[in-house]
Design a protein around this motif. Structure first.
Motif, PDB file in Angstrom:
ATOM      1  N   HIS A  84      -6.163  -8.667   7.649  1.00  0.00           N
ATOM      2  CA  HIS A  84      -4.940  -9.475   7.548  1.00  0.00           C
ATOM      3  C   HIS A  84      -4.603  -9.745   6.093  1.00  0.00           C
ATOM      4  O   HIS A  84      -5.489  -9.905   5.246  1.00  0.00           O
ATOM      5  CB  HIS A  84      -5.148 -10.815   8.271  1.00  0.00           C
ATOM      6  N   ILE A  85      -3.322  -9.795   5.808  1.00  0.00           N
ATOM      7  CA  ILE A  85      -2.848 -10.287   4.521  1.00  0.00           C
ATOM      8  C   ILE A  85      -1.542 -11.027   4.757  1.00  0.00           C
ATOM      9  O   ILE A  85      -0.731 -10.608   5.597  1.00  0.00           O
ATOM     10  CB  ILE A  85      -2.661  -9.154   3.490  1.00  0.00           C
TER      11      ILE A  85
ATOM     12  N   GLY B 231       1.439 -13.436   8.351  1.00  0.00           N
ATOM     13  CA  GLY B 231       1.498 -12.129   7.716  1.00  0.00           C
ATOM     14  C   GLY B 231       0.994 -11.040   8.649  1.00  0.00           C
ATOM     15  O   GLY B 231       0.473 -11.325   9.739  1.00  0.00           O
ATOM     16  N   PRO B 232       1.125  -9.775   8.256  1.00  0.00           N
ATOM     17  CA  PRO B 232       0.707  -8.657   9.102  1.00  0.00           C
ATOM     18  C   PRO B 232      -0.800  -8.638   9.341  1.00  0.00           C
ATOM     19  O   PRO B 232      -1.596  -8.920   8.453  1.00  0.00           O
ATOM     20  CB  PRO B 232       1.170  -7.419   8.325  1.00  0.00           C
ATOM     21  N   THR B 233      -1.180  -8.290  10.573  1.00  0.00           N
ATOM     22  CA  THR B 233      -2.584  -8.271  10.982  1.00  0.00           C
ATOM     23  C   THR B 233      -2.851  -7.060  11.858  1.00  0.00           C
ATOM     24  O   THR B 233      -2.081  -6.773  12.783  1.00  0.00           O
ATOM     25  CB  THR B 233      -2.940  -9.546  11.777  1.00  0.00           C
ATOM     26  N   PHE B 234      -3.932  -6.349  11.572  1.00  0.00           N
ATOM     27  CA  PHE B 234      -4.353  -5.212  12.387  1.00  0.00           C
ATOM     28  C   PHE B 234      -5.652  -5.599  13.092  1.00  0.00           C
ATOM     29  O   PHE B 234      -6.648  -5.915  12.445  1.00  0.00           O
ATOM     30  CB  PHE B 234      -4.562  -3.979  11.504  1.00  0.00           C
TER      31      PHE B 234
ATOM     32  N   TRP C  94       3.028  -8.106  13.040  1.00  0.00           N
ATOM     33  CA  TRP C  94       3.661  -8.484  11.790  1.00  0.00           C
ATOM     34  C   TRP C  94       3.520  -9.970  11.518  1.00  0.00           C
ATOM     35  O   TRP C  94       3.688 -10.430  10.383  1.00  0.00           O
ATOM     36  CB  TRP C  94       5.153  -8.121  11.819  1.00  0.00           C
ATOM     37  N   TYR C  95       3.202 -10.733  12.547  1.00  0.00           N
ATOM     38  CA  TYR C  95       3.306 -12.184  12.458  1.00  0.00           C
ATOM     39  C   TYR C  95       1.982 -12.907  12.704  1.00  0.00           C
ATOM     40  O   TYR C  95       1.984 -14.051  13.157  1.00  0.00           O
ATOM     41  CB  TYR C  95       4.339 -12.681  13.476  1.00  0.00           C
TER      42      TYR C  95
END
Length: 211
Positions: free
Chosen positions: A100-101, A120-123, A156-157
C-alpha cells in the motif's frame, strides 16, 4: 478485461518507485506492527476453516504476521505520504500480504494522543482458497480462478485510521484500523519511531587574521 495480478503488482511497484525520493531525505517515521486481528461483523462464511477464530461464527479471528511502514511528512507533522508492506497468515492460516501507498493527514491531536487517517492504492494477495477442501465461494472478495496459485484484489481506495500515543521522546505506541467495508475490519498494534530532523550546524571554518 480484468488486468492480471502481475500487471496490478507492477502498477503498485510504480507507486512505490515514485515515492522513493520522498524517503531519501527529510522528516519521516518508520513503524512495525503485529498484524493482527480480523473482524467479520456479519460472521464469516468459511468460519469452519479458520483455526484461530475466537467464536464459532468467525467474527473474531487472529492473524499471525507483521507490517512495516515508512512515512514521509510533506507538510509539518500533519500531512504525509506513507508506504506499507505486510505479510501474514490469513484467516484460514495460509500466506497472504498487501502492498500500500497513500496520503495521510492528522485528524486531531490532544496532548500525547493523535489520530491520523488516509487513503491510497492497495494490492492484496493470498494463496488460493479454492484449493482448500470445504471452501465456500458464495462470497469472494478476491479475483482468481480455481486453478490459479494466488487470489488477488487491487483497490484504489485502501484506507487506514491510525491511533498514536507518545510513550518516549520519538517513539509512539501505534494502533491501526483498516476498514474493508461492512464485511471485514483489520486491526494491528505496534510502534512508530519518528526520526528527528537533522539540524544544520554553522560553518566551523572561521577566517582568522594573521598578525
Amino acid at each position: 478485461m480484468t488486468p492480471s495480478p502481475i500487471k496490478r503488482l507492477l502498477l503498485t511497484l510504480v507507486f512505490f518507485s515514485a515515492a522513493l525520493p520522498f524517503f531519501c531525505a527529510g522528516t519521516f517515521s518508520v513503524g512495525l506492527k503485529y498484524f493482527g486481528l480480523s473482524v467479520h461483523p456479519k460472521g464469516a462464511v468459511n468460519a469452519s476453516l479458520m483455526p484461530l477464530k475466537l467464536d464459532k461464527n468467525g467474527i473474531f479471528v487472529f492473524n499471525l504476521g507483521a507490517s512495516a511502514n515508512a512515512e514521509y511528512f510533506i507538510w509539518r507533522d500533519i500531512v504525509s505520504v506513507k508506504a506499507v508492506q505486510a505479510f501474514y497468515s490469513d484467516c484460514i492460516g495460509q500466506f497472504a500480504g498487501f502492498s500500500h501507498i497513500g496520503f495521510r493527514a492528522r485528524i486531531f491531536k490532544i496532548g500525547n494522543f493523535s489520530l491520523n487517517g488516509g487513503i491510497g492504492p492497495t494490492f492484496i494477495y493470498r494463496k488460493n482458497w479454492y484449493k482448500v477442501p470445504g471452501y465456500d465461494d458464495a462470497f469472494s472478495f478476491f479475483y482468481g480462478e480455481k486453478d490459479d496459485e494466488w487470489q488477488h484484489r487491487f483497490l484504489w481506495y485502501g484506507g487506514e485510521f491510525e491511533f498514536n500515543y507518545l510513550i518516549a521522546r520519538s517513539t509512539e505506541l501505534s494502533f491501526s484500523v483498516i476498514p474493508g467495508g461492512f464485511d471485514l475490519i483489520n486491526f494491528s498494534l505496534g510502534v512508530r519511531y519518528n526520526i528527528p530532523k537533522k539540524h544544520r550546524h554553522p560553518d566551523k571554518n572561521v577566517s582568522r587574521e594573521t598578525f
